[in-house]
Design a protein around this motif. Structure first.
Motif, PDB file in Angstrom:
ATOM      1  N   HIS A 148      -2.290  -2.041 -50.187  1.00 54.03           N
ATOM      2  CA  HIS A 148      -1.600  -1.413 -48.870  1.00 54.03           C
ATOM      3  C   HIS A 148      -1.491  -1.483 -48.673  1.00 54.03           C
ATOM      4  N   ALA A 149      -2.630  -2.217 -47.988  1.00 52.90           N
ATOM      5  CA  ALA A 149      -2.060  -3.235 -46.720  1.00 52.90           C
ATOM      6  C   ALA A 149      -0.808  -4.233 -46.901  1.00 52.90           C
ATOM      7  N   SER A 150      -0.758  -5.106 -48.032  1.00 54.62           N
ATOM      8  CA  SER A 150       0.569  -6.179 -48.382  1.00 54.62           C
ATOM      9  C   SER A 150       1.735  -5.320 -48.292  1.00 54.62           C
ATOM     10  N   ASP A 151       1.540  -3.978 -49.547  1.00 55.49           N
ATOM     11  CA  ASP A 151       2.545  -3.315 -49.411  1.00 55.49           C
ATOM     12  C   ASP A 151       2.885  -2.751 -48.140  1.00 55.49           C
ATOM     13  N   THR A 152       2.466  -2.219 -47.354  1.00 51.71           N
ATOM     14  CA  THR A 152       2.924  -1.611 -45.558  1.00 51.71           C
ATOM     15  C   THR A 152       3.722  -2.898 -45.177  1.00 51.71           C
ATOM     16  N   ILE A 153       2.829  -4.151 -45.137  1.00 50.24           N
ATOM     17  CA  ILE A 153       3.323  -4.775 -44.540  1.00 50.24           C
ATOM     18  C   ILE A 153       4.609  -5.791 -44.956  1.00 50.24           C
ATOM     19  N   ALA A 154       5.020  -5.436 -46.011  1.00 50.83           N
ATOM     20  CA  ALA A 154       6.328  -6.275 -46.783  1.00 50.83           C
ATOM     21  C   ALA A 154       7.223  -4.561 -46.564  1.00 50.83           C
ATOM     22  N   GLY A 155       7.065  -3.883 -46.266  1.00 50.79           N
ATOM     23  CA  GLY A 155       7.767  -2.826 -45.934  1.00 50.79           C
ATOM     24  C   GLY A 155       8.527  -2.610 -44.415  1.00 50.79           C
ATOM     25  N   ARG A 156       7.770  -3.169 -43.725  1.00 48.71           N
ATOM     26  CA  ARG A 156       8.172  -3.627 -42.397  1.00 48.71           C
ATOM     27  C   ARG A 156       8.806  -4.887 -42.371  1.00 48.71           C
ATOM     28  N   LEU A 157       8.138  -5.761 -42.450  1.00 48.44           N
ATOM     29  CA  LEU A 157       8.991  -6.686 -42.421  1.00 48.44           C
ATOM     30  C   LEU A 157      10.667  -6.329 -43.856  1.00 48.44           C
ATOM     31  N   GLN A 158      10.870  -6.059 -44.306  1.00 44.42           N
ATOM     32  CA  GLN A 158      11.523  -5.911 -44.903  1.00 44.42           C
ATOM     33  C   GLN A 158      13.117  -4.966 -44.412  1.00 44.42           C
ATOM     34  N   GLN A 159      11.949  -3.981 -43.114  1.00 42.23           N
ATOM     35  CA  GLN A 159      13.041  -3.286 -42.554  1.00 42.23           C
ATOM     36  C   GLN A 159      13.966  -4.185 -41.519  1.00 42.23           C
ATOM     37  N   ASN A 160      12.942  -5.275 -41.113  1.00 49.04           N
ATOM     38  CA  ASN A 160      13.752  -6.241 -40.298  1.00 49.04           C
ATOM     39  C   ASN A 160      14.353  -7.302 -40.746  1.00 49.04           C
TER      40      ASN A 160
END
Ligand SMILES: [Zn+2]
Length: 434
Positions: free
Chosen positions: A22-34
């Motif tokens: 979940h941590a990796s998924d959450t980080i990837a989501g935040r990065l993609q938003q940016n």
């Protein structure tokens, strides 16, 4: 960004990251938003890379990087590493255990938790599941029950009068979380299947093939103390550092080559397909800059900051610290030293880090273990050894490391963020000492 909004986002991140997946998924989501582009290791990567990219291996380790326009092997790298995993209880493959009218779940101990803290907590279950769909497609899905699902009750003191004289915990017999009270047999696979249907209504599951599921504390993080000077929460080691690295990397005004590795399996020694002893970082760097290891001088002029929480002085156990090295909560990030290189800090990397921290207005604390006690380690020495790159071990001061609920200072995550943000922005920093 203010400390208040930073901590608000940190709490949200902790809540959304009950497992490394979940941590990796959450980080990837935040990065993609940016504006970061998510790459798969199974596809061709662009020949010329400009801007931000990220990549996930085995669902639990994430690598993110931003390259300068030139992306030449001469350009130094500013790297940070942290870990996504925390000590926990992992559900066994065939976990159903019936005693009297109770169904409990068999668990293995993942890493080195303070086991006594897992009793009498409201626990959820989360992780990843591999499955076959009705169309015979193999896939992985993240699972999170997002509710209090199991608990491990202590034995009443009336039934063990010696409980306060040092409790010895039988990991096989006494750690089983109780799931329910029912007469008929039930299958854990069916419970997973029902949860998958709830989370993914369009997913037609033919068969569940495997899972990595963990118990986690459902209590959200909180501010504690007369002046709200403490943060308590689960998995602060080391999701605080993952969050810091992520927030620093999505800043708009950074240039040059910057990288963040959030690695799984640190708590169990890092030797795995996704762990820091594996080839995730090296193979990605080879693809990003094919000449890097052959003719690039850049790694020698680079710096790696390994972020992992540090032991703050515990007021009830002050004798456990070297008297000259007593980091305090809310006094900012700690540089960790060890003569035997269990921490990768060197005289050179200390100098570089101190220049960066002081430019951000932060004066680091210093930690060294008592000479009569063994020292823990981090990913830092692994990165330093494999890449031949100057490395420093730092982290937020914390109490109760590896408890189900750890403590840090309200100011400390933000102070680490300010340091790392400065590091990523400071592309003209001379990273070589003459
Ligand atoms: Zn750690």
């Amino acid at each position: 960004m203010s400390q208040t909004s930073f901590n608000k986002r940190l709490f949200k991140f902790l809540k959304h990251s009950p497992t490394p997946f979940h941590a990796s998924d959450t980080i990837a989501g935040r990065l993609q938003q940016n504006g970061f582009r998510l790459l798969s290791e199974n596809e061709q990567w662009p020949e010329k890379m400009h801007g931000g990219y990220c990549c996930i291996r085995d669902d639990g380790s994430l690598l993110a990087w931003k390259t300068s326009d030139s992306n030449s092997p001469d350009t130094p790298w500013r790297m940070t590493v942290a870990h996504t995993d925390s000590p926990a209880l992992q559900i066994k493959p065939l976990p159903e255990t019936r005693t009297a009218a109770y169904t409990s779940l068999g668990v293995e101990v993942y890493g080195g938790p303070l086991l006594s803290t897992w009793f009498d907590r409201d626990l959820g279950i989360a992780g990843r599941v591999s499955l076959l769909t009705e169309k015979d497609t193999l896939c992985i899905r993240l699972l999170d029950f997002k509710r209090n699902l199991v608990t491990i009750p202590s034995l009443a003191i009336h039934l063990n009068r010696k409980a306060n004289d040092g409790l010895k915990i039988d990991k096989q017999k006494q750690l089983l979380p109780i799931l329910c009270q029912m007469d008929k047999e039930l299958s854990f696979h069916d419970i997973i299947r029902r949860q998958l249907q709830k989370q993914y209504p369009d997913l037609a599951v033919k068969k569940i093939l495997g899972f990595d599921l963990f118990c986690y504390d459902t209590q959200p993080p909180a501010f504690v103390g007369l002046n709200k000077e403490f943060i308590t929460g689960s998995r602060l080691d080391n999701l605080v550092s993952c969050f810091v690295g992520m927030e620093a990397l999505v800043q708009k005004n950074i240039s040059g080559n910057c990288l963040l590795l959030c690695s799984n399996h640190e708590e169990i020694g890092s030797a795995s397909v996704a762990g820091a002893h594996g080839n995730f970082l090296r193979s990605a760097l080879q693809r990003i800059q094919p000449k890097l290891f052959r003719e690039g001088p850049s790694l020698g002029a680079s710096l790696l900051i390994s972020m992992d929480n540090a032991h703050a002085l515990h007021p009830n156990h002050a004798e456990k610290h070297d008297p000259g090295h007593t980091p305090l909560l809310n006094h900012g990030p700690v540089i960790k030293h060890n003569a035997n290189q269990r921490y990768a800090t060197t005289c050179r990397s200390t100098a570089l880090y101190k220049i960066i921290a002081e430019e951000a207005g932060i004066f680091p604390q210093e930690f060294v273990m008592r000479s009569d006690m063994p020292c823990g380690s981090t990913i830092g020495p692994i990165g330093a050894t494999d890449l031949g790159i100057q490395t420093i071990d730092v982290g937020v001061p914390s109490l109760a490391m590896h408890s189900i609920r750890e403590t840090t200072g309200t100011k400390d995550p933000f102070l680490l963020f300010k340091t790392i943000a400065r590091f990523y922005r400071r592309n003209s920093l001379p990273l070589v000492i003459q």
